[in-house]
Design an enzyme around this catalytic site. Structure first.
Site, mmCIF file in Angstrom:
data_model
loop_
_atom_site.group_PDB
_atom_site.id
_atom_site.type_symbol
_atom_site.label_atom_id
_atom_site.label_comp_id
_atom_site.label_asym_id
_atom_site.label_seq_id
_atom_site.Cartn_x
_atom_site.Cartn_y
_atom_site.Cartn_z
ATOM 1 N N PHE A 96 0.857 -1.186 0.000
ATOM 2 C CA PHE A 96 0.000 0.000 0.000
ATOM 3 C C PHE A 96 0.890 1.230 0.000
ATOM 4 O O PHE A 96 1.838 1.294 0.787
ATOM 5 C CB PHE A 96 -0.901 0.002 1.245
ATOM 6 C CG PHE A 96 -1.951 -1.066 1.188
ATOM 7 C CD1 PHE A 96 -1.630 -2.392 1.410
ATOM 8 C CD2 PHE A 96 -3.271 -0.742 0.872
ATOM 9 C CE1 PHE A 96 -2.596 -3.384 1.333
ATOM 10 C CE2 PHE A 96 -4.242 -1.725 0.794
ATOM 11 C CZ PHE A 96 -3.907 -3.054 1.019
ATOM 12 N N LYS A 100 1.645 10.364 1.188
ATOM 13 C CA LYS A 100 3.089 10.613 1.009
ATOM 14 C C LYS A 100 3.905 9.320 0.937
ATOM 15 O O LYS A 100 5.091 9.355 0.626
ATOM 16 C CB LYS A 100 3.581 11.496 2.150
ATOM 17 C CG LYS A 100 2.851 12.840 2.215
ATOM 18 C CD LYS A 100 3.802 13.982 2.503
ATOM 19 C CE LYS A 100 3.144 15.339 2.419
ATOM 20 N NZ LYS A 100 2.452 15.728 3.646
ATOM 21 N N ASP A 186 4.900 -3.987 4.181
ATOM 22 C CA ASP A 186 4.928 -2.531 4.353
ATOM 23 C C ASP A 186 5.771 -1.926 3.236
ATOM 24 O O ASP A 186 6.738 -2.544 2.773
ATOM 25 C CB ASP A 186 5.589 -2.183 5.698
ATOM 26 C CG ASP A 186 4.563 -1.815 6.759
ATOM 27 O OD1 ASP A 186 3.400 -2.246 6.633
ATOM 28 O OD2 ASP A 186 4.937 -1.105 7.728
ATOM 29 N N HIS A 208 8.522 -9.330 15.335
ATOM 30 C CA HIS A 208 8.750 -7.876 15.347
ATOM 31 C C HIS A 208 10.134 -7.598 15.937
ATOM 32 O O HIS A 208 10.456 -8.107 17.020
ATOM 33 C CB HIS A 208 7.661 -7.220 16.190
ATOM 34 C CG HIS A 208 7.604 -5.729 16.045
ATOM 35 N ND1 HIS A 208 8.641 -4.904 16.418
ATOM 36 C CD2 HIS A 208 6.644 -4.918 15.541
ATOM 37 C CE1 HIS A 208 8.311 -3.646 16.163
ATOM 38 N NE2 HIS A 208 7.099 -3.628 15.622
ATOM 39 N N GLY A 210 11.359 -5.191 17.414
ATOM 40 C CA GLY A 210 11.397 -4.424 18.661
ATOM 41 C C GLY A 210 11.142 -5.256 19.912
ATOM 42 O O GLY A 210 11.381 -4.790 21.024
ATOM 43 N N TYR A 211 10.650 -6.480 19.729
ATOM 44 C CA TYR A 211 10.186 -7.230 20.917
ATOM 45 C C TYR A 211 10.674 -8.667 20.959
ATOM 46 O O TYR A 211 10.044 -9.508 21.557
ATOM 47 C CB TYR A 211 8.653 -7.206 20.968
ATOM 48 C CG TYR A 211 8.096 -5.804 21.001
ATOM 49 C CD1 TYR A 211 8.046 -5.084 22.186
ATOM 50 C CD2 TYR A 211 7.654 -5.196 19.830
ATOM 51 C CE1 TYR A 211 7.562 -3.790 22.219
ATOM 52 C CE2 TYR A 211 7.164 -3.890 19.849
ATOM 53 C CZ TYR A 211 7.126 -3.198 21.044
ATOM 54 O OH TYR A 211 6.642 -1.922 21.065
ATOM 55 N N GLU A 278 -2.250 -4.734 13.486
ATOM 56 C CA GLU A 278 -1.174 -5.558 14.071
ATOM 57 C C GLU A 278 -1.658 -6.253 15.350
ATOM 58 O O GLU A 278 -1.291 -7.404 15.614
ATOM 59 C CB GLU A 278 0.050 -4.688 14.365
ATOM 60 C CG GLU A 278 1.276 -5.462 14.797
ATOM 61 C CD GLU A 278 2.497 -4.575 14.891
ATOM 62 O OE1 GLU A 278 3.283 -4.537 13.937
ATOM 63 O OE2 GLU A 278 2.655 -3.885 15.936
HETATM 64 N N1 UDP Z 1 0.459 3.545 4.733
HETATM 65 C C1 UDP Z 1 0.298 4.374 3.622
HETATM 66 N N2 UDP Z 1 0.081 5.706 3.818
HETATM 67 C C2 UDP Z 1 0.018 6.270 5.052
HETATM 68 C C3 UDP Z 1 0.199 5.437 6.175
HETATM 69 C C4 UDP Z 1 0.418 4.079 5.985
HETATM 70 O O1 UDP Z 1 0.349 3.910 2.488
HETATM 71 O O2 UDP Z 1 -0.175 7.503 5.149
HETATM 72 C C5 UDP Z 1 0.651 2.084 4.523
HETATM 73 C C6 UDP Z 1 2.067 1.779 4.031
HETATM 74 O O3 UDP Z 1 2.040 0.639 3.215
HETATM 75 C C7 UDP Z 1 2.786 1.485 5.324
HETATM 76 C C8 UDP Z 1 1.715 0.732 6.095
HETATM 77 O O4 UDP Z 1 0.494 1.373 5.730
HETATM 78 O O5 UDP Z 1 3.955 0.746 5.085
HETATM 79 C C9 UDP Z 1 1.876 0.722 7.618
HETATM 80 O O6 UDP Z 1 1.951 2.031 8.138
HETATM 81 P P1 UDP Z 1 3.305 2.586 8.792
HETATM 82 O O7 UDP Z 1 4.470 2.118 8.007
HETATM 83 O O8 UDP Z 1 3.177 4.066 8.975
HETATM 84 O O9 UDP Z 1 3.305 1.882 10.208
HETATM 85 P P2 UDP Z 1 4.617 1.529 11.064
HETATM 86 O O10 UDP Z 1 5.446 0.561 10.270
HETATM 87 O O11 UDP Z 1 5.349 2.828 11.297
HETATM 88 O O12 UDP Z 1 4.061 0.913 12.313
HETATM 89 MN MN MN Z 2 5.993 0.612 8.249
#
Ligand code: UDP
Ligand code: MN
Length: 329
Positions: A96, A100, A186, A208, A210-211, A278
């Site tokens: 996705f 931005k 992601d 993950h 981090g954990y 998640e």
């Molecule tokens: N995402 C997106 N636009 C956004 C926020 C999230 O396309 O404004 C999608 C994108 O694929 C991203 C995923 O949702 O990799 C998970 O969100 P994010 O990476 O911000 O979460 P984090 O990894 O920081 O927990």
């Molecule tokens: Mn991410």
């Protein structure tokens, strides 16, 4: 006259015998060729003898429910490739890129073309609100990309929450009977090392980063019993990252559908789980154990200090300025 008849008979039976011999020989050699191709992997390859006694001692390589945990040193790429190459598989890969986050696509795709499922048929599905911003990246042979336009949202939580529903519907409408495996990844990430068929399994989760050395009661699971993602203290195996979900399409469909339904119930009850999808993913995996687990080599963070148990970083979350890339704080 009689003599002539006898010699005729002799020649005839000789020819007959020869014919039967030829047919038999032809058949058996064809059979051996067939059997050879069936058992081919072990015959054609030469690889180091696997040891039943020596392996990684610093990490677990199998869970208590006997699912393998994939670490460097637990698999042999040439051998595993030889097995999967015979299966002629297709791996769908969804990402996705809304708002931005389209800026992450170039590095994601370019690095995937270097390291991800090299030599296999891969079909990327890019969900985005800006199809024109999808970069043109040269794809390898048997690799393709489809852009799917969807609306964005002014809340990042909504964006990540809807990934399950999109995944569920994509599998239903386009992927069933078309592809074998799927990974949902992601986009704010980059591949740095080999990510191949060793990651394939029925239903695949990633630890993950981090954990991975955290006691279960400190996992950021959803702790409110009103949420469908609720996991009580004292329960839980690992904390899985929502940035990587994979497996056979029908299994991932079941996961996405279940999580989507749980998310719907939460929404109707005006509750949003601590870490959105998640949290629901972690709940799902507690009761439907993953059949393969990817070590943090398969989901690292660029900012993270590397510990000695991490021998290679294959896929990592890039550094991002949350305030600049997300539509809301
Ligand atoms: N995402 C997106 N636009 C956004 C926020 C999230 O396309 O404004 C999608 C994108 O694929 C991203 C995923 O949702 O990799 C998970 O969100 P994010 O990476 O911000 O979460 P984090 O990894 O920081 O927990
Ligand atoms: Mn991410």
């Amino acid at each position: 006259m009689r003599l002539l008849q006898n010699s005729h008979l002799f020649v005839l039976s000789l020819v007959g015998l020869l014919l039967v011999g030829c047919i038999y020989f032809g058949y058996t050699s064809a059979w051996f060729r067939y059997a050879g191709s069936r058992s081919g992997v072990a015959d054609r390859l030469s690889y180091k003898q696997p040891s039943i006694l020596n392996g990684r001692k610093d990490v677990i390589t199998v869970t208590p429910w006997l699912a393998p945990v994939v670490w460097e040193g637990t698999f042999h790429t040439t051998l595993i490739d030889a097995i999967y190459k015979m299966q002629n598989i297709t791996v769908a890969t969804t990402v996705f890129a809304l708002g931005k986050y389209v800026q992450f696509l170039k590095d994601f795709l370019e690095s995937a073309e270097k390291h991800y499922m090299q030599g296999y048929r891969v079909h990327y599905y890019i969900f985005t609100d800006q199809p024109e911003a999808v970069p043109t990246v040269t794809l390898g042979a048997s690799r393709s990309l489809t852009t799917l336009k969807i609306p964005s949202s002014n809340r990042w939580q909504e964006i990540t929450l809807h990934r399950m529903e999109r995944l569920e519907k994509l599998i239903e409408t386009q992927l069933t009977n078309e592809v074998d495996y799927i990974f949902s990844l992601d986009v704010d990430t980059k591949f740095y090392g080999h990510w191949g068929v060793e990651t394939l399994g029925d239903i695949v989760a990633v630890i993950h980063p981090g954990y991975y050395s955290t006691p279960r009661d400190d996992f950021p699971y959803e702790r409110r019993s009103e949420s469908q993602a609720y996991i009580p203290y004292g329960k839980g195996d690992f904390y899985y990252g929502g940035a990587v979900i994979g497996g056979r399409v029908e299994k991932v469909h079941k996961l996405a559908k279940t999580c989507r339904m749980q998310l719907d119930v939460d929404k109707a009850n005006s509750i949003e789980a601590a870490w959105q999808e998640e949290s629901h993913l972690n709940k799902y995996f507690l009761y439907n154990k993953p059949t393969k687990i990817l070590s943090p080599e398969y989901l690292w963070q660029d900012t993270k200090y590397i510990t000695p148990d991490i021998k290679i970083i294959r896929f990592s979350q890039v550094i991002k300025n949350y305030a600049k890339v997300r539509p809301n704080p």
